[in-house]
Design a protein around this motif. Structure first.
Motif, PDB file in Angstrom:
ATOM      1  N   UNK A 200      69.018  24.065  36.645  1.00 15.99           N
ATOM      2  CA  UNK A 200      69.155  24.686  35.325  1.00 15.99           C
ATOM      3  C   UNK A 200      67.838  25.293  34.857  1.00 15.99           C
ATOM      4  N   UNK A 201      66.723  24.650  35.187  1.00 12.29           N
ATOM      5  CA  UNK A 201      65.413  25.188  34.804  1.00 12.29           C
ATOM      6  C   UNK A 201      65.146  26.514  35.510  1.00 12.29           C
ATOM      7  N   UNK A 202      65.515  26.599  36.771  1.00  8.48           N
ATOM      8  CA  UNK A 202      65.334  27.862  37.505  1.00  8.48           C
ATOM      9  C   UNK A 202      66.219  28.950  36.907  1.00  8.48           C
ATOM     10  N   UNK A 203      67.469  28.598  36.592  1.00  8.21           N
ATOM     11  CA  UNK A 203      68.389  29.563  35.980  1.00  8.21           C
ATOM     12  C   UNK A 203      67.854  30.018  34.629  1.00  8.21           C
ATOM     13  N   UNK A 204      67.396  29.057  33.809  1.00  9.41           N
ATOM     14  CA  UNK A 204      66.850  29.379  32.487  1.00  9.41           C
ATOM     15  C   UNK A 204      65.633  30.288  32.609  1.00  9.41           C
ATOM     16  N   UNK A 205      64.738  29.972  33.551  1.00 13.00           N
ATOM     17  CA  UNK A 205      63.537  30.799  33.727  1.00 13.00           C
ATOM     18  C   UNK A 205      63.890  32.208  34.156  1.00 13.00           C
ATOM     19  N   UNK A 206      64.876  32.316  35.038  1.00 14.01           N
ATOM     20  CA  UNK A 206      65.303  33.641  35.504  1.00 14.01           C
ATOM     21  C   UNK A 206      65.864  34.466  34.348  1.00 14.01           C
ATOM     22  N   UNK A 207      66.697  33.825  33.526  1.00 15.13           N
ATOM     23  CA  UNK A 207      67.307  34.535  32.395  1.00 15.13           C
ATOM     24  C   UNK A 207      66.274  34.889  31.337  1.00 15.13           C
ATOM     25  N   UNK A 208      65.450  33.912  30.947  1.00 14.73           N
ATOM     26  CA  UNK A 208      64.492  34.139  29.869  1.00 14.73           C
ATOM     27  C   UNK A 208      63.376  35.099  30.282  1.00 14.73           C
ATOM     28  N   UNK A 209      62.943  35.020  31.535  1.00 15.30           N
ATOM     29  CA  UNK A 209      61.941  35.979  32.014  1.00 15.30           C
ATOM     30  C   UNK A 209      62.513  37.399  31.971  1.00 15.30           C
ATOM     31  N   UNK A 210      63.791  37.529  32.333  1.00  8.48           N
ATOM     32  CA  UNK A 210      64.444  38.840  32.275  1.00  8.48           C
ATOM     33  C   UNK A 210      64.552  39.323  30.832  1.00  8.48           C
ATOM     34  N   UNK A 211      64.925  38.414  29.922  1.00  7.07           N
ATOM     35  CA  UNK A 211      65.078  38.778  28.511  1.00  7.07           C
ATOM     36  C   UNK A 211      63.743  39.185  27.888  1.00  7.07           C
ATOM     37  N   UNK A 212      62.713  38.352  28.084  1.00  8.49           N
ATOM     38  CA  UNK A 212      61.401  38.672  27.526  1.00  8.49           C
ATOM     39  C   UNK A 212      60.854  39.952  28.148  1.00  8.49           C
ATOM     40  N   UNK A 213      61.061  40.119  29.445  1.00 12.07           N
ATOM     41  CA  UNK A 213      60.598  41.336  30.102  1.00 12.07           C
ATOM     42  C   UNK A 213      61.355  42.567  29.638  1.00 12.07           C
ATOM     43  N   UNK A 214      62.647  42.401  29.382  1.00 15.31           N
ATOM     44  CA  UNK A 214      63.482  43.522  28.960  1.00 15.31           C
ATOM     45  C   UNK A 214      63.060  44.036  27.578  1.00 15.31           C
ATOM     46  N   UNK A 215      62.805  43.105  26.666  1.00 15.41           N
ATOM     47  CA  UNK A 215      62.512  43.498  25.288  1.00 15.41           C
ATOM     48  C   UNK A 215      61.013  43.687  25.019  1.00 15.41           C
ATOM     49  N   UNK A 216      60.158  42.915  25.700  1.00 14.39           N
ATOM     50  CA  UNK A 216      58.735  42.964  25.375  1.00 14.39           C
ATOM     51  C   UNK A 216      57.853  43.367  26.553  1.00 14.39           C
ATOM     52  N   UNK A 217      58.443  43.505  27.735  1.00 16.99           N
ATOM     53  CA  UNK A 217      57.637  43.754  28.931  1.00 16.99           C
ATOM     54  C   UNK A 217      56.895  45.078  28.920  1.00 16.99           C
ATOM     55  N   UNK A 218      55.591  45.001  29.170  1.00 17.56           N
ATOM     56  CA  UNK A 218      54.749  46.196  29.241  1.00 17.56           C
ATOM     57  C   UNK A 218      53.802  46.151  30.438  1.00 17.56           C
ATOM     58  N   UNK A 219      53.356  44.941  30.807  1.00 14.09           N
ATOM     59  CA  UNK A 219      52.317  44.801  31.823  1.00 14.09           C
ATOM     60  C   UNK A 219      52.917  44.347  33.146  1.00 14.09           C
ATOM     61  N   UNK A 220      52.839  45.167  34.206  1.00 12.34           N
ATOM     62  CA  UNK A 220      53.400  44.774  35.508  1.00 12.34           C
ATOM     63  C   UNK A 220      52.761  43.489  36.024  1.00 12.34           C
TER      64      UNK A 220
END
Length: 414
Positions: A200-220
């Motif tokens: 569940x932690x891996x799933x959560x990290x995958x989802x939340x990293x995608x969400x934060x990257x989608x809305x706030x991501x700027x730095x590769x």
């Protein structure tokens, strides 16, 4: 995409579903950008997969084991198919047959060890199982030698180099896929919480990293995955640690999640009922002085497992993604987008489980290093299978040891 749908019979169902979802959103929400359409497709199927995950958890450990086996077989199939297509191995004699044969051999070896270890009494009670258990490693070695000889006999002059490429490809795939799935099963037997929380932690990290990257991501973040950003990486870390603490708190209160999976000889069934260990009993901890002024508390009641969950969620957030980066590098090396097209918007099964394999190894090592101790029930099971004279010898030795320590006398007085 509409032209694509007109030729449905020629394509896989997963690709058809992906196009159907994309067309639906383009009809109802024509102003959505293409990345938003992909976001919705991924989101809907992610929710579907999470729902399926909850269902198999409800069905119990045996169903979870079956699902792990199915995932293992599908991941093996996807990686072997890539090698088959990339190296144009269509004319290699016996390649696919031998690949699946080696998969069978390795599974027989690993899971035979697991059955003998966890269900010793059941194995000793049934004569055929007892024989298979006694000579398990010899049988496993004989099966592998048979496959090895078949491979040597299949060598042909014009395909030598390619055949050895694919022989190595098969064995590396077995090392990555089968070994890790075997460790996942071991984690499951320690208690479902050791299976559910890390995954569940891996799933959560995958989802939340995608969400934060989608809305706030700027730095590769890394060149292997251009869409990954530092904002998503850091946001996913904090979200996953918090999620791990909350999920651990909820699950630690239920015996069905915290108790090891054991085989009950009286009912001939699996049980997950036990007296919770100290790891799953609420304890009071002092809050550091630095944080006391911030939170306004001096102590906090929590399960010790929650402290371990911080280590699990930290690994899932900081090291787990490197499994995904490794998979990205692998796909770039062979110029493919996904391992397969099984799940629309997500790729193949291997695309969803690339981080889980690293996590499985870490959890197994973590349990062996910091959690697991001697298991009395396993010792008793093995003791009961000994000859009467051997049991008597062990009894006398143990009795003498307890008398010397003064424990046996105190027990008799009580």
């Amino acid at each position: 995409c509409s032209e694509f749908l007109q030729r449905v019979p020629a394509f896989r169902e997963a690709e058809v579903l992906s196009c159907f979802l994309a067309l639906s959103f383009s009809n109802f929400f024509p102003s959505l950008w293409p990345r938003w359409k992909n976001w919705w497709v991924r989101g809907i199927l992610t929710l579907a997969m999470i729902t399926f995950f909850f269902i198999i958890i409800y069905l119990g450990p045996m169903v979870l084991m079956t699902i792990v086996m199915c995932v293992q077989i599908k991941c093996f199939h996807e990686i072997i198919t890539i090698g088959y297509n990339v190296y144009h191995s269509y004319d290699l004699p016996w390649f696919r047959t031998l690949s699946w044969y080696f998969l069978l051999c390795v599974n027989y070896f690993f899971y035979g060890e697991t059955v003998t270890d966890y269900f010793f009494t059941l194995v000793q009670r049934e004569e055929p199982l007892r024989i298979l258990s006694k000579y398990h490693r010899f049988i496993s070695f004989a099966l592998y030698l048979t496959g090895f000889c078949m491979f040597v006999l299949s060598l042909v002059k014009k395909h030598y180099r390619l055949q050895f490429y694919m022989f190595g490809w098969t064995h590396v795939t077995l090392l990555i896929v089968v070994t890790q799935s075997h460790l996942i099963i071991h984690n499951l037997f320690e208690g479902m919480i050791w299976f559910i929380v890390p995954i569940s932690c891996v799933i959560c990290n995958d989802i939340m990293a995608y969400m934060f990257g989608f809305f706030f991501g700027r730095t590769p973040l890394i060149k292997l995955s251009p869409k990954k950003t530092w904002e998503g990486f850091i946001g996913g870390f904090f979200a996953t640690v918090l999620f791990g603490l909350l999920l651990s708190y909820v699950m630690s209160g239920y015996r069905c999640f915290t108790c090891p999976v054991e085989f009950n000889n009286d009912t001939n069934s699996f049980t997950v009922d036990c007296e919770p260990s100290e790891l799953f009993q609420l304890q009071e901890y002092n809050i550091p002085l630095v944080l006391q002024s911030v939170v306004g508390w001096k102590t906090v009641r929590m399960y010790p497992f929650q402290i371990h969950s911080i280590a699990l969620s930290t690994f899932a957030s900081l090291i787990g993604p490197f499994g995904g980066f490794f998979a990205s590098g692998f796909k770039r090396a062979f110029k493919i987008k996904d391992f397969a097209n099984t799940i629309p918007g997500h790729g193949g099964i291997m695309d969803r489980f690339d981080c889980q394999y690293l996590m499985a190894t870490f959890v197994n090592v973590y349990i062996a290093s910091f959690i697991r101790g001697p298991n009395p029930s396993k010792l008793i099971q093995q003791f009961l299978t000994l000859r009467p004279d051997q049991q008597l010898h062990i009894f006398n030795t143990l009795k003498a040891h307890l008398v010397d320590k003064g424990m046996l006398g105190s027990l008799e007085d009580a």
